[in-house]
Design an enzyme around this catalytic site. Structure first.
Site, PDB file in Angstrom:
ATOM      1  N   TRP A 102       0.817  -1.210   0.000  1.00  0.00           N
ATOM      2  CA  TRP A 102       0.000   0.000   0.000  1.00  0.00           C
ATOM      3  C   TRP A 102       0.851   1.261   0.000  1.00  0.00           C
ATOM      4  O   TRP A 102       0.483   2.264  -0.623  1.00  0.00           O
ATOM      5  CB  TRP A 102      -0.969  -0.025   1.184  1.00  0.00           C
ATOM      6  N   ASP A 171      -1.135   6.647   6.668  1.00  0.00           N
ATOM      7  CA  ASP A 171      -2.268   5.807   6.301  1.00  0.00           C
ATOM      8  C   ASP A 171      -2.463   4.818   7.447  1.00  0.00           C
ATOM      9  O   ASP A 171      -1.655   3.911   7.637  1.00  0.00           O
ATOM     10  CB  ASP A 171      -1.962   5.078   4.988  1.00  0.00           C
ATOM     11  N   LYS A 195     -12.071  -1.755   8.127  1.00  0.00           N
ATOM     12  CA  LYS A 195     -11.303  -2.694   8.939  1.00  0.00           C
ATOM     13  C   LYS A 195     -11.615  -2.514  10.434  1.00  0.00           C
ATOM     14  O   LYS A 195     -12.045  -3.442  11.094  1.00  0.00           O
ATOM     15  CB  LYS A 195      -9.814  -2.536   8.663  1.00  0.00           C
TER      16      LYS A 195
END
Length: 360
Positions: A102, A171, A195
């Protein structure tokens, strides 16, 4: 009613209490005669939901008043573009620390917009560790990190420090609300909800007001953070149901004892699975180095592809869902976010020991 052991990486498990409450309110939200999904986003009834979510988030994370809380769409992936569009001027360089897939994707988007620099990377280890030896460029616009790496199962346990004039951006999609952090260490935190925060559809952005002043006026309206800050995240129709679910999850976290309680339980869950791996005498092989292990995503392999395949098949038969590793790396992965109960982790540990005993 059948409920499985849900170890999906995202969209992930939601607290059962939250699902029950949403079910109870689905047809008639607080005597409105409508579902929350049917409310106008300009109505007073929805405005309360919206404000409640922001207030609870501020209280749980102890977000100072000099930060804005935004509810955006497009997932964390849209933030990969929004961040350099807003904060990467032509005379500066965006710095990225690479700890997994990511962060690589975030860097790739920034490269389309301006100058970039890889300040540290753990790629040479197969992303089994967290990057070290941070080297910032002399003209750094900001430093971007990914706090938890879902694919490889690693997590930052000590965040890098930057000079006060270099914003630290993180992030935190997969570990926000799972442990205590000092928000003031960061200029911008963003997280897709699917999540630890709620269902997919909303992305939380926590941004320092001082940083907002840097947003240029010549970028697309919907990618400009000032657009959302000035309009209290109501410039266009927000993902109202996702924000409502976010507020219910935040309520649930508060009822459990807040982030400190979440951190304690998450540590217990992770240790239970890592102990099972470590005591297996090599039958289960953890991907992450011990000092970089994630408390959100436990990644491991078995001695052969055949055993791994059999493990996943038998696990599914026993009601364990979502244990397959990411398609990039294979193997196994147990995502144990806040809503995954300790009992599910205990059941998985017991299954792992039983499978090992039968397949020595």
């Amino acid at each position: 009613m059948k409920r499985v052991y849900n170890f999906n990486a995202g969209p992930a498990a939601l607290p059962k209490q939250v699902l029950h409450r949403a079910q109870e309110e689905l047809l008639d939200f607080q005597d409105t005669g409508m579902s929350v999904m049917e409310l106008s986003h300009r109505s007073k009834e929805y405005e309360k939901v919206h404000q409640k979510a922001a207030t609870l988030l501020q209280e749980l994370l102890q977000i100072p008043n000099d930060y804005e809380i935004l509810f955006m769409q497009g997932g964390a992936s849209l933030q990969f573009s929004a961040i350099p569009l807003n904060f990467l001027p032509s005379d500066k360089t965006a710095n990225y620390s690479l700890s997994g897939s990511w962060s690589e994707k975030a860097l790739k988007e920034a490269q389309k917009i301006g100058s970039t620099h890889t300040s540290s990377t753990a790629k040479e280890t197969g992303y089994s560790t967290i990057p070290s030896q941070l080297t910032l460029s002399t003209d750094a616009a900001y430093l971007h990190i990914t706090s938890n790496n879902t694919i490889f199962g690693t997590q930052w346990w000590e965040f890098p420090s930057t000079p006060s004039y270099i914003p630290l951006i993180a992030d935190m999609s997969s570990d926000i609300l799972s442990r205590t952090i000092n928000v003031e260490d960061f200029s911008l935190i963003y997280a897709g909800a699917q999540k630890n925060l709620g269902p997919s559809g909303v992305t939380v952005v926590i941004i320092k007001k001082e940083l907002l002043e840097q947003c240029p006026s010549n970028i697309p309206t919907m990618l400009n953070y000032q657009t959302h800050a000035k309009n209290k995240s109501l410039y266009n129709t927000p993902p109202t149901f996702s924000i409502y679910m976010l507020s219910l999850v935040l309520d649930w976290v508060a009822e459990q004892g807040g982030i400190e309680a979440m951190e304690r339980i998450n540590k217990e869950k992770a240790e239970l699975l890592y102990e099972t791996i470590d005591q297996s005498e090599g039958f289960y092989i953890g991907h992450a180095e011990k000092d970089a292990r994630s408390h959100m995503n436990v990644t491991f392999n078995l001695p052969s592809e055949e055993l791994t395949s059999n493990f996943l098949i038998q696990a599914k038969e026993e009601g364990f869902v979502g244990l397959g590793g990411h398609r990039m790396v294979g193997g196994c992965r147990a995502s144990i976010y806040n809503a995954v109960p300790l009992e599910s982790c205990q059941a998985l540990a017991d299954f792992m020991k039983s499978f090992q005993a039968k397949n020595r």
